[in-house]
Design a protein around this motif. Structure first.
Motif, PDB file in Angstrom:
ATOM      1  N   GLU A   1       0.970  -1.179  -0.037  1.00 29.95           N
ATOM      2  CA  GLU A   1       0.015  -0.085   0.041  1.00 29.95           C
ATOM      3  C   GLU A   1       0.814   1.276  -0.148  1.00 29.95           C
ATOM      4  OE1 GLU A   1      -4.230   1.500   2.312  1.00 29.95           O
ATOM      5  OE2 GLU A   1      -2.489   0.704   3.622  1.00 29.95           O
ATOM      6  N   VAL A   2       0.608   2.161  -0.887  1.00 30.33           N
ATOM      7  CA  VAL A   2       1.439   3.344  -0.897  1.00 30.33           C
ATOM      8  C   VAL A   2       0.438   4.474  -0.877  1.00 30.33           C
ATOM      9  CG1 VAL A   2       2.709   4.732  -2.310  1.00 30.33           C
ATOM     10  CG2 VAL A   2       3.143   2.350  -2.490  1.00 30.33           C
ATOM     11  N   LEU A   3       0.706   5.550   0.025  1.00 33.85           N
ATOM     12  CA  LEU A   3      -0.072   6.398   0.424  1.00 33.85           C
ATOM     13  C   LEU A   3       0.634   7.796   0.150  1.00 33.85           C
ATOM     14  CD1 LEU A   3      -1.716   5.105   3.888  1.00 33.85           C
ATOM     15  CD2 LEU A   3      -2.832   5.300   1.495  1.00 33.85           C
ATOM     16  N   THR A   4       0.193   8.657  -0.290  1.00 32.22           N
ATOM     17  CA  THR A   4       0.717  10.077  -0.992  1.00 32.22           C
ATOM     18  C   THR A   4      -0.003  11.259  -0.826  1.00 32.22           C
ATOM     19  OG1 THR A   4       0.520   9.884  -3.340  1.00 32.22           O
ATOM     20  CG2 THR A   4       2.378   8.690  -2.297  1.00 32.22           C
ATOM     21  N   ILE A   5       0.405  12.222  -1.508  1.00 29.78           N
ATOM     22  CA  ILE A   5      -0.305  13.621  -1.415  1.00 29.78           C
ATOM     23  C   ILE A   5      -1.933  13.553  -1.799  1.00 29.78           C
ATOM     24  CG2 ILE A   5       0.538  14.213  -3.722  1.00 29.78           C
ATOM     25  CD1 ILE A   5       0.720  16.972  -2.319  1.00 29.78           C
ATOM     26  N   SER A   6      -2.094  12.610  -2.829  1.00 32.62           N
ATOM     27  CA  SER A   6      -3.559  12.506  -3.513  1.00 32.62           C
ATOM     28  C   SER A   6      -4.395  11.949  -2.529  1.00 32.62           C
ATOM     29  CB  SER A   6      -3.404  11.695  -4.725  1.00 32.62           C
ATOM     30  OG  SER A   6      -2.840  10.373  -4.298  1.00 32.62           O
ATOM     31  N   ASP A   7      -3.934  11.376  -1.161  1.00 31.13           N
ATOM     32  CA  ASP A   7      -4.771  10.419  -0.547  1.00 31.13           C
ATOM     33  C   ASP A   7      -5.215  11.576   0.639  1.00 31.13           C
ATOM     34  OD1 ASP A   7      -4.635   7.630  -1.439  1.00 31.13           O
ATOM     35  OD2 ASP A   7      -2.640   8.079  -1.487  1.00 31.13           O
ATOM     36  N   PHE A   8      -4.863  12.748   0.690  1.00 29.12           N
ATOM     37  CA  PHE A   8      -5.139  13.560   1.723  1.00 29.12           C
ATOM     38  C   PHE A   8      -5.979  14.794   1.102  1.00 29.12           C
ATOM     39  CE2 PHE A   8      -1.482  11.361   3.360  1.00 29.12           C
ATOM     40  CZ  PHE A   8      -1.727  11.261   4.638  1.00 29.12           C
ATOM     41  N   PRO A   9      -6.809  15.593   1.902  1.00 27.99           N
ATOM     42  CA  PRO A   9      -7.666  16.532   1.285  1.00 27.99           C
ATOM     43  C   PRO A   9      -6.743  17.614   1.248  1.00 27.99           C
ATOM     44  CG  PRO A   9      -8.555  15.475   3.691  1.00 27.99           C
ATOM     45  CD  PRO A   9      -7.079  15.062   3.424  1.00 27.99           C
ATOM     46  N   LEU A  10      -7.187  18.535   0.237  1.00 28.03           N
ATOM     47  CA  LEU A  10      -6.522  19.820  -0.079  1.00 28.03           C
ATOM     48  C   LEU A  10      -6.034  20.547   1.181  1.00 28.03           C
ATOM     49  CD1 LEU A  10      -8.175  20.786  -3.075  1.00 28.03           C
ATOM     50  CD2 LEU A  10      -5.878  20.071  -2.943  1.00 28.03           C
ATOM     51  N   ASP A  11      -7.039  20.730   2.117  1.00 27.98           N
ATOM     52  CA  ASP A  11      -6.523  21.791   3.285  1.00 27.98           C
ATOM     53  C   ASP A  11      -5.713  21.203   4.254  1.00 27.98           C
ATOM     54  OD1 ASP A  11      -8.105  19.555   4.632  1.00 27.98           O
ATOM     55  OD2 ASP A  11      -9.739  20.952   5.187  1.00 27.98           O
ATOM     56  N   THR A  12      -5.083  20.048   3.859  1.00 30.83           N
ATOM     57  CA  THR A  12      -3.942  19.514   4.622  1.00 30.83           C
ATOM     58  C   THR A  12      -2.544  20.110   4.092  1.00 30.83           C
ATOM     59  OG1 THR A  12      -3.850  17.495   3.539  1.00 30.83           O
ATOM     60  CG2 THR A  12      -5.436  17.543   5.589  1.00 30.83           C
ATOM     61  N   ARG A  13      -2.558  20.517   2.958  1.00 29.86           N
ATOM     62  CA  ARG A  13      -1.390  20.825   2.667  1.00 29.86           C
ATOM     63  C   ARG A  13      -0.730  22.267   2.677  1.00 29.86           C
ATOM     64  NH1 ARG A  13      -3.126  18.635  -3.852  1.00 29.86           N
ATOM     65  NH2 ARG A  13      -4.101  16.630  -3.012  1.00 29.86           N
ATOM     66  N   GLY A  14       0.656  22.207   2.547  1.00 31.30           N
ATOM     67  CA  GLY A  14       1.221  23.347   2.527  1.00 31.30           C
ATOM     68  C   GLY A  14       1.289  23.985   1.254  1.00 31.30           C
ATOM     69  N   LYS A  15       1.981  25.254   1.441  1.00 30.94           N
ATOM     70  CA  LYS A  15       1.686  26.024   0.064  1.00 30.94           C
ATOM     71  C   LYS A  15       2.333  25.485  -1.008  1.00 30.94           C
ATOM     72  CE  LYS A  15       1.230  30.482   2.618  1.00 30.94           C
ATOM     73  NZ  LYS A  15       1.803  31.962   3.095  1.00 30.94           N
ATOM     74  N   LYS A  16       3.527  24.864  -0.875  1.00 36.65           N
ATOM     75  CA  LYS A  16       4.363  24.200  -2.127  1.00 36.65           C
ATOM     76  C   LYS A  16       4.453  22.724  -1.919  1.00 36.65           C
ATOM     77  CE  LYS A  16       8.921  24.956  -4.089  1.00 36.65           C
ATOM     78  NZ  LYS A  16      10.103  25.679  -4.114  1.00 36.65           N
ATOM     79  N   TRP A  17       5.045  22.207  -0.740  1.00 37.39           N
ATOM     80  CA  TRP A  17       5.869  20.521  -0.792  1.00 37.39           C
ATOM     81  C   TRP A  17       4.802  19.751  -0.691  1.00 37.39           C
ATOM     82  CZ3 TRP A  17       9.942  20.464  -3.580  1.00 37.39           C
ATOM     83  CH2 TRP A  17      10.656  19.206  -3.161  1.00 37.39           C
ATOM     84  N   GLY A  18       3.841  19.847   0.098  1.00 36.35           N
ATOM     85  CA  GLY A  18       2.894  18.548   0.633  1.00 36.35           C
ATOM     86  C   GLY A  18       2.262  18.646   1.672  1.00 36.35           C
ATOM     87  N   VAL A  19       1.775  17.566   2.326  1.00 35.56           N
ATOM     88  CA  VAL A  19       0.956  17.678   3.469  1.00 35.56           C
ATOM     89  C   VAL A  19       1.750  17.518   4.607  1.00 35.56           C
ATOM     90  CG1 VAL A  19      -0.661  16.053   4.533  1.00 35.56           C
ATOM     91  CG2 VAL A  19      -0.637  16.028   2.291  1.00 35.56           C
ATOM     92  N   HIS A  20       1.128  18.581   5.562  1.00 35.68           N
ATOM     93  CA  HIS A  20       1.929  18.915   6.758  1.00 35.68           C
ATOM     94  C   HIS A  20       1.997  17.628   7.485  1.00 35.68           C
ATOM     95  CE1 HIS A  20       1.674  23.183   6.034  1.00 35.68           C
ATOM     96  NE2 HIS A  20       0.402  23.121   5.885  1.00 35.68           N
ATOM     97  N   ASP A  21       3.086  17.453   8.412  1.00 37.38           N
ATOM     98  CA  ASP A  21       3.342  16.474   9.168  1.00 37.38           C
ATOM     99  C   ASP A  21       2.388  15.659  10.182  1.00 37.38           C
ATOM    100  OD1 ASP A  21       5.980  15.952   7.728  1.00 37.38           O
ATOM    101  OD2 ASP A  21       7.176  16.500   9.234  1.00 37.38           O
ATOM    102  N   GLU A  22       1.462  16.755  11.002  1.00 40.90           N
ATOM    103  CA  GLU A  22       0.570  16.459  11.840  1.00 40.90           C
ATOM    104  C   GLU A  22      -0.485  15.642  11.003  1.00 40.90           C
ATOM    105  OE1 GLU A  22      -2.309  20.013  12.779  1.00 40.90           O
ATOM    106  OE2 GLU A  22      -0.361  20.746  12.121  1.00 40.90           O
ATOM    107  N   PHE A  23      -0.848  15.638   9.906  1.00 42.46           N
ATOM    108  CA  PHE A  23      -1.658  15.161   9.177  1.00 42.46           C
ATOM    109  C   PHE A  23      -1.252  13.522   8.706  1.00 42.46           C
ATOM    110  CE2 PHE A  23      -2.885  19.616   8.448  1.00 42.46           C
ATOM    111  CZ  PHE A  23      -4.122  19.600   9.201  1.00 42.46           C
ATOM    112  N   THR A  24      -0.027  13.571   8.396  1.00 43.65           N
ATOM    113  CA  THR A  24       0.448  12.256   7.952  1.00 43.65           C
ATOM    114  C   THR A  24       0.861  11.391   9.159  1.00 43.65           C
ATOM    115  OG1 THR A  24       2.696  13.654   7.643  1.00 43.65           O
ATOM    116  CG2 THR A  24       1.334  12.884   5.760  1.00 43.65           C
TER     117      THR A  24
END
Length: 376
Positions: free
Chosen positions: A147-170
């Motif tokens: 199983e591979v979970l990446t940026i597309s598996d998280f809501p848009l509001d969990t992401r930062g401005k540039k790089w990806g999902v903030h650590d608290e959500f992952t």
């Protein structure tokens, strides 16, 4: 080529001569659940328990609950190279990483595949960024993750401005995956790569440290603290081994240049209820890629396929670390530190008690690694 290939092989074999001993047993269970956390850009310079800046109070506290390896060096200088080292126990070349060449990397041994063969199930790779970055997608697939979970598996509001999902959500998603897998009969394996301490150090909290890098490390450490508390609260602690190690170092507060060994020194910390020892420090000099043989050794799994990885918990394992950066390589022993520049064709740094043997071993390592890359 610094010497005949036969001589280089003989020199490297001599360096590996002590890797077959019985390791110190540090687990209370030979088949615990295993979680590996690859910490983005966590230099030893920013880990308080290693003498760095005091911005990692939770990691520092965990060091007293487990095993701190305080003399570890990254295999190189980039995230993709850290993945190769920690998943395949493999040394990358100065100029490129094998991760970018799937036709070569498919021939590597992989720690996740070894764990699967030994009875582990629910192998999950979790990263809050773009899985296509630097060939990560093919490498993770080859490694055997189910199983591979990446940026597309998280809501848009969990992401930062540039790089990806903030650590608290992952971190929270990692907890959920651990909970789902805990009820299975077979032990699980999770590999989680943090993200928030990558440039531009965009984190969703009030500024605590003026320096944005230090602030991002503080944020990820705070997320780690919440995660550990929840692991314990949700009953996931007792039968789990958590291995934390950085993907690479950074210039850091010292503004360390590529030739300075401080740029490559990183933390490795083992914790969790599956450990039989606490508040222990292992000061043996080792490489990031040694995490593979060291972990498999504790699980009683044969690691002989991982030719460039050594078990740091074996008493007779020789102390040294080797790393590369573009057009150069470095070699660290207890008594010396050397950097060889491939363009200048000479050692440009030689510190401590320099011996011809160490200089020869550094060159032999580079030659053996290069030959291995070429034949794959």
């Amino acid at each position: 080529a610094f010497m005949e290939d036969e001589e280089a092989s003989a020199v490297y074999e001599a360096m590996r001569a002590g890797t077959g001993g019985q390791p110190l047993a540090v687990l209370n269970n030979e088949r615990p659940n295993v979680v590996v956390i690859l910490l983005e850009s966590f230099s030893s310079q920013v880990v308080g328990v290693l003498g760095g800046e005091a911005v990692t109070p939770h990691l520092d506290a965990l060091a007293r609950e487990g095993i701190l390896f305080d003399n570890i060096y990254a295999a190189s200088d980039r995230s993709d190279k850290g993945l190769v080292a920690t998943m395949a126990g493999y040394q990358v070349l100065p100029g490129y990483s094998i991760i970018q060449y799937p036709q070569k990397s498919q021939s590597l041994p992989f720690m996740p595949r070894k764990l699967k063969q030994a009875g582990y199930d629910k192998l999950t790779y979790l990263y809050g960024g773009d899985i296509g970055f630097k060939g990560m997608n093919s490498f993770v697939t080859l490694a055997g993750f189910e199983e591979v979970l990446t940026i597309s598996d998280f809501p848009l509001d969990t992401r930062g401005k540039k790089w990806g999902v903030h650590d608290e959500f992952t971190f929270e998603r990692l907890l959920q995956e651990m909970e789902k897998s805990a009820s299975a009969e077979a032990p699980f394996f999770k590999y989680y790569f943090t993200l928030s301490s990558h440039e531009p150090f965009d984190v969703p909290m009030a500024r605590v440290h003026e320096n944005p890098y230090l602030n991002s490390i503080f944020y990820t450490d705070s997320c780690l603290g919440v995660f550990i508390d929840e692991v314990k609260r949700r009953g996931l602690w007792d039968n789990t081994l958590i291995v934390m190690i950085a993907d690479h170092g950074t210039p850091g507060p010292l503004k360390a240049s590529s030739q300075m060994k401080e740029r490559y020194q990183i933390p490795m910390l083992w914790t969790g209820g599956a450990l039989a020892v606490r508040d222990t420090v292992i000061s043996k000099i080792g490489s990031q890629k040694d995490v593979v043989a060291t972990l498999l050794g504790q699980l009683g799994i044969d690691a002989s396929d991982f030719y460039f990885s050594k078990d740091l918990l074996c008493s007779d394992t020789e102390e040294h670390a080797f790393f590369t950066y573009p057009d150069a390589f470095g070699y660290v022993t207890r008594d010396s530190y050397q950097v060889y520049d491939n363009t200048a064709r000479r050692y440009v740094v030689q510190e401590g008690e320099i011996s011809e043997t160490d200089s020869l071993r550094a060159k032999a390592t580079m030659q053996v690694v290069s030959a291995d890359h070429l034949k794959r």
